[in-house]
Design a protein around this motif. Structure first.
Motif, PDB file in Angstrom:
ATOM      1  N   ARG A  15       0.853  -1.181   0.000  1.00  0.00           N
ATOM      2  CA  ARG A  15       0.000   0.000   0.000  1.00  0.00           C
ATOM      3  C   ARG A  15       0.895   1.239   0.000  1.00  0.00           C
ATOM      4  NH1 ARG A  15      -3.264  -3.066   3.775  1.00  0.00           N
ATOM      5  NH2 ARG A  15      -2.645  -1.712   5.471  1.00  0.00           N
ATOM      6  N   ASP A  16       0.789   2.119   0.997  1.00  0.00           N
ATOM      7  CA  ASP A  16       1.698   3.267   1.065  1.00  0.00           C
ATOM      8  C   ASP A  16       2.554   3.197   2.330  1.00  0.00           C
ATOM      9  OD1 ASP A  16      -0.421   3.709   2.758  1.00  0.00           O
ATOM     10  OD2 ASP A  16      -0.486   5.870   2.442  1.00  0.00           O
ATOM     11  N   TRP A  17       2.929   1.972   2.701  1.00  0.00           N
ATOM     12  CA  TRP A  17       3.736   1.743   3.883  1.00  0.00           C
ATOM     13  C   TRP A  17       5.078   1.108   3.523  1.00  0.00           C
ATOM     14  CZ3 TRP A  17       2.603   2.638   9.165  1.00  0.00           C
ATOM     15  CH2 TRP A  17       1.345   3.195   9.406  1.00  0.00           C
ATOM     16  N   LEU A  18       6.087   1.437   4.314  1.00  0.00           N
ATOM     17  CA  LEU A  18       7.399   0.811   4.188  1.00  0.00           C
ATOM     18  C   LEU A  18       7.680   0.069   5.494  1.00  0.00           C
ATOM     19  CD1 LEU A  18      10.654   2.461   2.837  1.00  0.00           C
ATOM     20  CD2 LEU A  18      10.695   0.819   4.687  1.00  0.00           C
ATOM     21  N   VAL A  19       7.959  -1.212   5.376  1.00  0.00           N
ATOM     22  CA  VAL A  19       8.264  -2.052   6.533  1.00  0.00           C
ATOM     23  C   VAL A  19       9.723  -2.488   6.424  1.00  0.00           C
ATOM     24  CG1 VAL A  19       7.740  -4.206   7.727  1.00  0.00           C
ATOM     25  CG2 VAL A  19       5.887  -2.871   6.703  1.00  0.00           C
ATOM     26  N   ASN A  20      10.475  -2.352   7.511  1.00  0.00           N
ATOM     27  CA  ASN A  20      11.886  -2.712   7.513  1.00  0.00           C
ATOM     28  C   ASN A  20      12.182  -3.650   8.676  1.00  0.00           C
ATOM     29  OD1 ASN A  20      14.833  -1.351   8.792  1.00  0.00           O
ATOM     30  ND2 ASN A  20      14.799  -2.553   6.919  1.00  0.00           N
ATOM     31  N   TYR A  21      12.864  -4.764   8.341  1.00  0.00           N
ATOM     32  CA  TYR A  21      13.346  -5.665   9.383  1.00  0.00           C
ATOM     33  C   TYR A  21      14.852  -5.787   9.246  1.00  0.00           C
ATOM     34  CZ  TYR A  21      14.175  -9.789  12.247  1.00  0.00           C
ATOM     35  OH  TYR A  21      14.646 -10.652  13.208  1.00  0.00           O
ATOM     36  N   ASN A  22      15.591  -5.505  10.340  1.00  0.00           N
ATOM     37  CA  ASN A  22      17.040  -5.600  10.358  1.00  0.00           C
ATOM     38  C   ASN A  22      17.440  -6.904  11.030  1.00  0.00           C
ATOM     39  OD1 ASN A  22      19.833  -5.197  11.607  1.00  0.00           O
ATOM     40  ND2 ASN A  22      19.682  -3.443  10.220  1.00  0.00           N
ATOM     41  N   TYR A  23      18.117  -7.773  10.268  1.00  0.00           N
ATOM     42  CA  TYR A  23      18.499  -9.076  10.790  1.00  0.00           C
ATOM     43  C   TYR A  23      19.588  -8.974  11.850  1.00  0.00           C
ATOM     44  CZ  TYR A  23      15.868 -11.329   7.021  1.00  0.00           C
ATOM     45  OH  TYR A  23      14.867 -11.756   6.194  1.00  0.00           O
ATOM     46  N   THR A  24      20.438  -7.975  11.747  1.00  0.00           N
ATOM     47  CA  THR A  24      21.543  -7.832  12.701  1.00  0.00           C
ATOM     48  C   THR A  24      21.042  -7.440  14.078  1.00  0.00           C
ATOM     49  OG1 THR A  24      23.044  -7.185  10.917  1.00  0.00           O
ATOM     50  CG2 THR A  24      23.724  -6.671  13.165  1.00  0.00           C
ATOM     51  N   THR A  25      20.167  -6.446  14.117  1.00  0.00           N
ATOM     52  CA  THR A  25      19.671  -5.943  15.404  1.00  0.00           C
ATOM     53  C   THR A  25      18.326  -6.548  15.795  1.00  0.00           C
ATOM     54  OG1 THR A  25      18.592  -4.068  14.302  1.00  0.00           O
ATOM     55  CG2 THR A  25      20.869  -3.763  15.041  1.00  0.00           C
ATOM     56  N   SER A  26      17.736  -7.348  14.885  1.00  0.00           N
ATOM     57  CA  SER A  26      16.410  -7.950  15.118  1.00  0.00           C
ATOM     58  C   SER A  26      15.360  -6.884  15.448  1.00  0.00           C
ATOM     59  CB  SER A  26      16.476  -8.985  16.258  1.00  0.00           C
ATOM     60  OG  SER A  26      17.333 -10.043  15.898  1.00  0.00           O
ATOM     61  N   THR A  27      15.466  -5.753  14.769  1.00  0.00           N
ATOM     62  CA  THR A  27      14.517  -4.658  14.992  1.00  0.00           C
ATOM     63  C   THR A  27      13.552  -4.560  13.831  1.00  0.00           C
ATOM     64  OG1 THR A  27      16.101  -3.090  14.028  1.00  0.00           O
ATOM     65  CG2 THR A  27      16.073  -3.311  16.438  1.00  0.00           C
ATOM     66  N   TYR A  28      12.309  -4.253  14.163  1.00  0.00           N
ATOM     67  CA  TYR A  28      11.230  -4.141  13.175  1.00  0.00           C
ATOM     68  C   TYR A  28      10.674  -2.724  13.241  1.00  0.00           C
ATOM     69  CZ  TYR A  28       6.484  -4.747  11.267  1.00  0.00           C
ATOM     70  OH  TYR A  28       5.335  -4.627  10.552  1.00  0.00           O
ATOM     71  N   THR A  29      10.618  -2.057  12.098  1.00  0.00           N
ATOM     72  CA  THR A  29      10.057  -0.706  12.035  1.00  0.00           C
ATOM     73  C   THR A  29       9.099  -0.624  10.852  1.00  0.00           C
ATOM     74  OG1 THR A  29      11.918   0.075  10.684  1.00  0.00           O
ATOM     75  CG2 THR A  29      12.070   0.410  13.072  1.00  0.00           C
ATOM     76  N   GLU A  30       8.107   0.223  10.990  1.00  0.00           N
ATOM     77  CA  GLU A  30       7.166   0.467   9.894  1.00  0.00           C
ATOM     78  C   GLU A  30       6.735   1.925   9.937  1.00  0.00           C
ATOM     79  OE1 GLU A  30       2.862  -0.707  11.730  1.00  0.00           O
ATOM     80  OE2 GLU A  30       4.175  -2.406  11.263  1.00  0.00           O
ATOM     81  N   PHE A  31       6.561   2.500   8.771  1.00  0.00           N
ATOM     82  CA  PHE A  31       6.053   3.869   8.715  1.00  0.00           C
ATOM     83  C   PHE A  31       5.364   4.107   7.384  1.00  0.00           C
ATOM     84  CE2 PHE A  31      10.344   4.264   6.986  1.00  0.00           C
ATOM     85  CZ  PHE A  31      10.162   5.080   5.883  1.00  0.00           C
ATOM     86  N   GLN A  32       4.436   5.006   7.397  1.00  0.00           N
ATOM     87  CA  GLN A  32       3.694   5.369   6.196  1.00  0.00           C
ATOM     88  C   GLN A  32       4.528   6.343   5.378  1.00  0.00           C
ATOM     89  OE1 GLN A  32      -0.214   6.908   7.044  1.00  0.00           O
ATOM     90  NE2 GLN A  32      -1.072   5.974   5.205  1.00  0.00           N
ATOM     91  N   ILE A  33       4.534   6.139   4.055  1.00  0.00           N
ATOM     92  CA  ILE A  33       5.288   7.040   3.177  1.00  0.00           C
ATOM     93  C   ILE A  33       4.804   8.467   3.405  1.00  0.00           C
ATOM     94  CG2 ILE A  33       5.862   7.612   0.800  1.00  0.00           C
ATOM     95  CD1 ILE A  33       7.032   4.957   1.771  1.00  0.00           C
ATOM     96  N   HIS A  34       5.746   9.373   3.628  1.00  0.00           N
ATOM     97  CA  HIS A  34       5.400  10.743   3.993  1.00  0.00           C
ATOM     98  C   HIS A  34       4.592  11.430   2.887  1.00  0.00           C
ATOM     99  CE1 HIS A  34       8.783   9.690   6.575  1.00  0.00           C
ATOM    100  NE2 HIS A  34       8.365  10.625   7.403  1.00  0.00           N
TER     101      HIS A  34
END
Length: 369
Positions: A15-34
């Motif tokens: 949709r208009d979202w970007l989801v990022n998962y970092n394998y090194t830090t095991s962190t999950y972030t998501e945000f709507q395209i500005h």
């Protein structure tokens, strides 16, 4: 939905979202395209993502939305560019200098030359038909474009007014372009993958992906659906194509419309080009895939990882991704793929105007009498 993985970052665009998962830090972030900063015209309400490109050094991410908005981020997701394009974007790619090439639906390609600190893009080249993909050669000397009218054009870069060759042979719109050394690989609505010596415009090999479908019954079903829309087709179109290059060979992954499977091929180039079909991976309700050092597949209810061992995909235990996928599932709840309608609109309709003309002529003659 689009997938991209580089180094330790997995990006999912939905949709208009970007989801990022970092394998090194095991962190999950998501945000709507500005949203756009300055809007001087009324934009479409469709903010779904139309095209994505990640720079070759993995430092920049460009995202184009269906409402003509274009946003570029750095690796920390700081906004570097947020603007409205003149026309709807169909494809994006970065050059080796991290300039951004924008292909639009009217057939033009524009370039943002950030190294020259230009705020507005320059027109690079144009087609007479809707552009569907764009690629830069590994040497950086050529820009390759494909369109709805079955054409693949190879132009010099940055002097794109010098046309080097045309790669002609597809019988339907060309959806995907990938470059492997001096070889161009193209996927099309005719269901074939074609391999080209693109500098000379010479076809080297062709593979029909429909020959490797596990469920042959979906072909006549799609053909019957398209007949209702006055379109005569005999194959399922290629909707996505991914390549992973190693030193001596490349793996090629392909998906076709209506099939829940990813076909895997091995491509080698020595004295001759050799293309070997390896396997087909079937996943219920497949949504998207990405092929890099691993094959990643997103379905409606799971995330699948495969390693290719001895030319065979082997499934990997993905327990470490369960947590972030559970967070991601809420995006899929109301997500309905519009892929079939988008691709069916690329076919050229056949209209019989003769009968309509004869009927109108008969009415005119009757009125005169």
């Amino acid at each position: 939905m689009l997938l991209h993985k580089n180094e330790q970052n997995l990006y999912i665009f939905i949709r208009d979202w970007l989801v990022n998962y970092n394998y090194t830090t095991s962190t999950y972030t998501e945000f709507q395209i500005h949203p756009p900063i300055d809007v001087s015209e009324k934009l479409s309400e469709d903010r779904s993502i139309a095209a994505v490109s990640v720079s070759k050094d993995n430092q920049l991410i460009a995202v184009a939305l269906c409402n003509k908005q274009l946003v570029m981020y750095d690796r920390q997701f700081n906004i570097l560019l947020n603007t409205i394009c003149k026309r709807a974007v169909s494809a994006l790619t970065f050059t080796h200098e991290n300039n951004l090439l924008i292909a639009d639906k009217t057939g033009d390609v524009f370039v943002y030359e950030f190294d020259k600190h230009k705020k507005e893009p320059d027109l690079l080249l144009g087609h007479l038909s809707m552009l569907l993909d764009i690629a830069i050669s590994d040497c950086g000397k050529y820009v390759i474009t494909c369109d709805r009218d079955e054409k693949i054009r190879v132009s010099s870069y940055p002097n794109a007014y010098n046309i080097v060759s045309f790669c002609l042979g597809h019988e339907e719109f060309v959806t995907n372009l990938k470059v492997y050394g001096n070889i161009l690989i193209s996927g099309s609505g005719d269901g074939t993958i074609r391999f080209w010596d693109f500098v000379n415009g010479k076809q080297l090999n062709v593979v029909n992906t429909n020959d490797y479908l596990t469920d042959k019954g979906i072909i006549p079903m799609f053909c019957d659906e398209m007949i209702v829309e006055n379109v005569d087709v005999n194959a399922l179109p290629i909707i996505d194509m991914q390549i992973y290059q190693s030193k001596d060979f490349a793996y090629l992954g392909v998906s076709v419309l209506g099939s829940n499977s990813v076909q895997i091929y091995r491509v080698t180039v020595s004295n001759v080009l050799n293309v070997q079909f390896l396997d087909v991976i079937t996943v219920p309700s497949l949504l998207a895939f990405h092929l890099s050092e691993q094959l990643l597949i997103v379905s409606e209810d799971s995330f699948h990882i495969y390693n290719i061992v001895n030319n065979k995909p082997v499934k990997v235990n993905a327990n470490d991704t369960i947590v972030w996928f559970d967070n991601f599932k809420h995006f899929l709840k109301d997500y309905v793929s519009q892929c079939k309608s988008l691709f069916s609109s690329l076919y050229k309709r056949k209209y019989d105007n003769v009968q309509e003309y004869l009927e109108k002529k008969k009415i005119r003659i009757e009125n005169k009498s």
